[in-house]
Design a protein around this motif. Structure first.
Motif, mmCIF file in Angstrom:
data_model
loop_
_atom_site.group_PDB
_atom_site.id
_atom_site.type_symbol
_atom_site.label_atom_id
_atom_site.label_comp_id
_atom_site.label_asym_id
_atom_site.label_seq_id
_atom_site.Cartn_x
_atom_site.Cartn_y
_atom_site.Cartn_z
ATOM 1 N N VAL A 216 0.845 -1.199 0.000
ATOM 2 C CA VAL A 216 0.000 0.000 0.000
ATOM 3 C C VAL A 216 0.873 1.238 0.000
ATOM 4 O O VAL A 216 2.094 1.173 0.013
ATOM 5 C CB VAL A 216 -0.928 0.006 1.235
ATOM 6 N N SER A 217 0.220 2.409 -0.003
ATOM 7 C CA SER A 217 0.951 3.672 -0.034
ATOM 8 C C SER A 217 1.706 3.900 1.268
ATOM 9 O O SER A 217 1.521 3.178 2.246
ATOM 10 C CB SER A 217 -0.029 4.827 -0.251
ATOM 11 N N LEU A 218 2.551 4.942 1.299
ATOM 12 C CA LEU A 218 3.402 5.201 2.455
ATOM 13 C C LEU A 218 2.590 5.447 3.719
ATOM 14 O O LEU A 218 2.873 4.867 4.776
ATOM 15 C CB LEU A 218 4.326 6.396 2.173
ATOM 16 N N LEU A 219 1.578 6.315 3.647
ATOM 17 C CA LEU A 219 0.775 6.610 4.844
ATOM 18 C C LEU A 219 0.054 5.365 5.345
ATOM 19 O O LEU A 219 -0.067 5.148 6.555
ATOM 20 C CB LEU A 219 -0.224 7.725 4.571
ATOM 21 N N ALA A 220 -0.420 4.537 4.428
ATOM 22 C CA ALA A 220 -1.087 3.300 4.835
ATOM 23 C C ALA A 220 -0.084 2.346 5.466
ATOM 24 O O ALA A 220 -0.395 1.655 6.446
ATOM 25 C CB ALA A 220 -1.760 2.645 3.639
ATOM 26 N N GLN A 221 1.135 2.296 4.927
ATOM 27 C CA GLN A 221 2.180 1.468 5.539
ATOM 28 C C GLN A 221 2.488 1.951 6.954
ATOM 29 O O GLN A 221 2.676 1.147 7.875
ATOM 30 C CB GLN A 221 3.451 1.520 4.693
ATOM 31 N N ILE A 222 2.560 3.279 7.117
ATOM 32 C CA ILE A 222 2.801 3.845 8.454
ATOM 33 C C ILE A 222 1.674 3.447 9.397
ATOM 34 O O ILE A 222 1.909 3.031 10.537
ATOM 35 C CB ILE A 222 2.924 5.383 8.366
ATOM 36 N N ALA A 223 0.424 3.562 8.925
ATOM 37 C CA ALA A 223 -0.727 3.220 9.759
ATOM 38 C C ALA A 223 -0.690 1.747 10.166
ATOM 39 O O ALA A 223 -0.923 1.401 11.338
ATOM 40 C CB ALA A 223 -2.023 3.531 9.015
ATOM 41 N N LEU A 224 -0.365 0.865 9.228
ATOM 42 C CA LEU A 224 -0.330 -0.562 9.530
ATOM 43 C C LEU A 224 0.793 -0.907 10.500
ATOM 44 O O LEU A 224 0.596 -1.644 11.467
ATOM 45 C CB LEU A 224 -0.164 -1.364 8.235
ATOM 46 N N PHE A 225 1.973 -0.339 10.265
ATOM 47 C CA PHE A 225 3.100 -0.658 11.125
ATOM 48 C C PHE A 225 2.874 -0.148 12.546
ATOM 49 O O PHE A 225 3.047 -0.885 13.522
ATOM 50 C CB PHE A 225 4.401 -0.082 10.573
ATOM 51 N N PHE A 226 2.489 1.123 12.689
ATOM 52 C CA PHE A 226 2.313 1.681 14.030
ATOM 53 C C PHE A 226 1.055 1.123 14.700
ATOM 54 O O PHE A 226 0.973 1.079 15.930
ATOM 55 C CB PHE A 226 2.304 3.205 13.975
ATOM 56 N N GLY A 227 0.084 0.701 13.908
ATOM 57 C CA GLY A 227 -1.071 0.004 14.471
ATOM 58 C C GLY A 227 -0.663 -1.309 15.115
ATOM 59 O O GLY A 227 -1.144 -1.668 16.198
ATOM 60 N N LYS A 228 0.250 -2.044 14.452
ATOM 61 C CA LYS A 228 0.770 -3.277 15.046
ATOM 62 C C LYS A 228 1.535 -2.971 16.331
ATOM 63 O O LYS A 228 1.443 -3.715 17.317
ATOM 64 C CB LYS A 228 1.683 -4.000 14.058
ATOM 65 N N ALA A 229 2.295 -1.875 16.323
ATOM 66 C CA ALA A 229 3.058 -1.497 17.518
ATOM 67 C C ALA A 229 2.128 -1.241 18.698
ATOM 68 O O ALA A 229 2.394 -1.658 19.823
ATOM 69 C CB ALA A 229 3.903 -0.253 17.227
ATOM 70 N N GLY A 230 1.029 -0.545 18.446
ATOM 71 C CA GLY A 230 0.086 -0.248 19.521
ATOM 72 C C GLY A 230 -0.741 -1.442 19.945
ATOM 73 O O GLY A 230 -1.272 -1.480 21.054
ATOM 74 N N THR A 231 -0.854 -2.446 19.054
ATOM 75 C CA THR A 231 -1.719 -3.591 19.329
ATOM 76 C C THR A 231 -0.995 -4.745 19.999
ATOM 77 O O THR A 231 -1.560 -5.446 20.835
ATOM 78 C CB THR A 231 -2.351 -4.097 18.008
ATOM 79 N N PHE A 232 0.277 -4.938 19.654
ATOM 80 C CA PHE A 232 0.948 -6.165 20.070
ATOM 81 C C PHE A 232 2.129 -5.971 21.014
ATOM 82 O O PHE A 232 2.792 -6.931 21.376
ATOM 83 C CB PHE A 232 1.423 -6.946 18.838
ATOM 84 N N VAL A 233 2.425 -4.733 21.404
ATOM 85 C CA VAL A 233 3.557 -4.505 22.306
ATOM 86 C C VAL A 233 3.032 -4.251 23.712
ATOM 87 O O VAL A 233 2.271 -3.310 23.942
ATOM 88 C CB VAL A 233 4.424 -3.322 21.827
ATOM 89 N N PHE A 234 3.442 -5.095 24.651
ATOM 90 C CA PHE A 234 3.022 -4.968 26.051
ATOM 91 C C PHE A 234 4.060 -4.179 26.835
ATOM 92 O O PHE A 234 5.208 -4.050 26.433
ATOM 93 C CB PHE A 234 2.867 -6.352 26.698
#
Length: 393
Positions: A216-234
């Motif tokens: 996907v585009s850059l902003l979507a890549q940023i959203a997906l990556f940082f979304g994973k960071a907020g979802t899976f990092v304890f």
């Protein structure tokens, strides 16, 4: 104000203003921030009960995402539900977000922040003093003279110092241990528990694999990556740093090593949650849009992980089994927080001047309880600017 049972002793606007001030002036990272909330909202103003605070801290440790932000969201929820949680969360994060965006603009315009090392030299040492006092207060308030909780607390201190990380499953195991010893359940649905554990273990890897296949585009890549960071990092805000490094520097090559280290330093010398470094990183990648997308993607999951289970914590939090479970997790959480003080001290106290700064901060905060932390941070920054060139000439 009306002090009747169940009626808040403060208005929603007062809570929002407190969170706004904490986000603008609360230095020291997650350990200090959760300590400030205990001191200000539970002990001094008595807006929040000790039980509500413990429930919020336990929930923040159980769920993935930044500890201090989730606790702030939960405390907003206590009396004003979804509206309170939303406004408290925004007020807590917004000031530091604006600061890191401004620093990101200066960083890109003027080619780096050469003064940052000198400032962080002093501020990093002062932060150790601040969080040491916060950890002491949390320990005294929550562990008291309970031998079982002390055993859990000390175990987590040792594990955190040894591994230099927060072992999430130990929080849950501690809660279950206290639950089984103090309010043992009559029966257990082992099949359901095993299925739930299997789902929890496999979901992150399955989701991560699915997300990794999307182009996907850059902003979507940023959203997906940082979304994973907020979802899976304890764990606390610092727990996200290794995850960010692996994705931002090694996988996507959005930043180089120096830029990433500068981003972490920005988070440490600005008030508010350490996780707000994602705003600075996002700005370096894609300007204001990148900063906004990175911050939203990181904080929305932690917001949802707080408000969705919050009603059940409120409804069932007084049951003996739940109380025992929360006590166990709280002891583990505070043990991990205390251990993180030692881990951070190893990195920030590097010579005699930094050791003296840290000890001076501890002594001042011990002696002068009303001393404002921003004053301490400003003095430490000036000390760093003066001493760093002398020690590294």
């Amino acid at each position: 104000m009306n002090d009747a049972p169940g009626t808040p002793r403060y208005t929603l606007w007062q809570m929002v203003m407190y969170m706004l001030r904490l986000g603008a002036l609360g230095f020291g990272g997650p350990v200090a921030l959760v300590g400030y909330m205990l001191r200000d909202l539970v002990e001094d103003r008595q807006w929040i009960t000790q039980d509500d605070y413990k429930e919020g801290l336990a929930l923040a440790q159980l769920a993935p995402g930044p500890l201090a932000a989730q606790l702030g969201i939960y405390l907003g929820y206590v009396h004003y539900r979804i509206r309170g949680a939303t406004l408290a969360g925004i007020a807590f994060v917004l000031p530091s977000f604006l600061m890191v965006v401004a620093l990101g603009w200066a960083y890109t315009r003027f080619g780096g922040l050469s003064w940052m090392q000198a400032v962080f030299y002093g501020v990093g040492a002062a932060v150790i003093g601040i969080i040491a006092i916060s950890a002491k207060k949390l320990t005294e308030k929550s562990i008291r003279k309970d031998k079982l909780l002390w055993a859990i607390y000390l175990l987590l201190v040792v594990v955190t110092v040894t591994t230099e990380s927060e072992v999430a499953w130990l929080f849950i195991a501690s809660g279950i241990l206290v639950w089984f010893l103090r309010a043992p359940p009559q029966w257990l649905k082992k099949g359901n528990l095993n299925a739930a554990a299997l789902a929890q273990a496999t979901m992150p890897s399955m989701t991560a694999g699915w997300l990794g296949t999307i182009d996907v585009s850059l902003l979507a890549q940023i959203a997906l990556f940082f979304g994973k960071a907020g979802t899976f990092v304890f764990g606390s805000g610092l727990a996200i740093v290794p995850f960010l490094y692996g994705g931002v520097v090694q996988q996507h090559h959005w930043l180089n090593d120096k830029q990433f280290v500068d981003a972490v330093a920005v988070a440490m010398i600005t008030p508010g949650p350490v996780v707000i470094t994602v705003g600075f990183i996002g700005y370096l990648i894609a300007g204001l849009a990148g900063a906004t997308v990175a911050a939203l993607a990181t904080f929305i999951p932690c917001y949802l992980f707080t408000i969705i289970p919050a009603p059940y914590f409120k409804k069932y939090g007084k049951l003996p089994a739940v109380t025992a479970f929360v006590d166990g997790i709280t002891a583990a959480a505070i043990g991990a927080i205390t251990g993180s003080v030692i881990v951070l001290a190893r990195r920030s106290i590097v010579d005699l001047p930094t050791a003296l700064i840290a000890l001076a901060v501890v002594a001042m905060l011990w002696r002068f309880r009303k001393l404002q932390e921003p004053i301490v941070i400003a003095a430490a920054a000036l000390a760093g600017l003066a001493l760093y060139p002398l020690m590294h000439s």
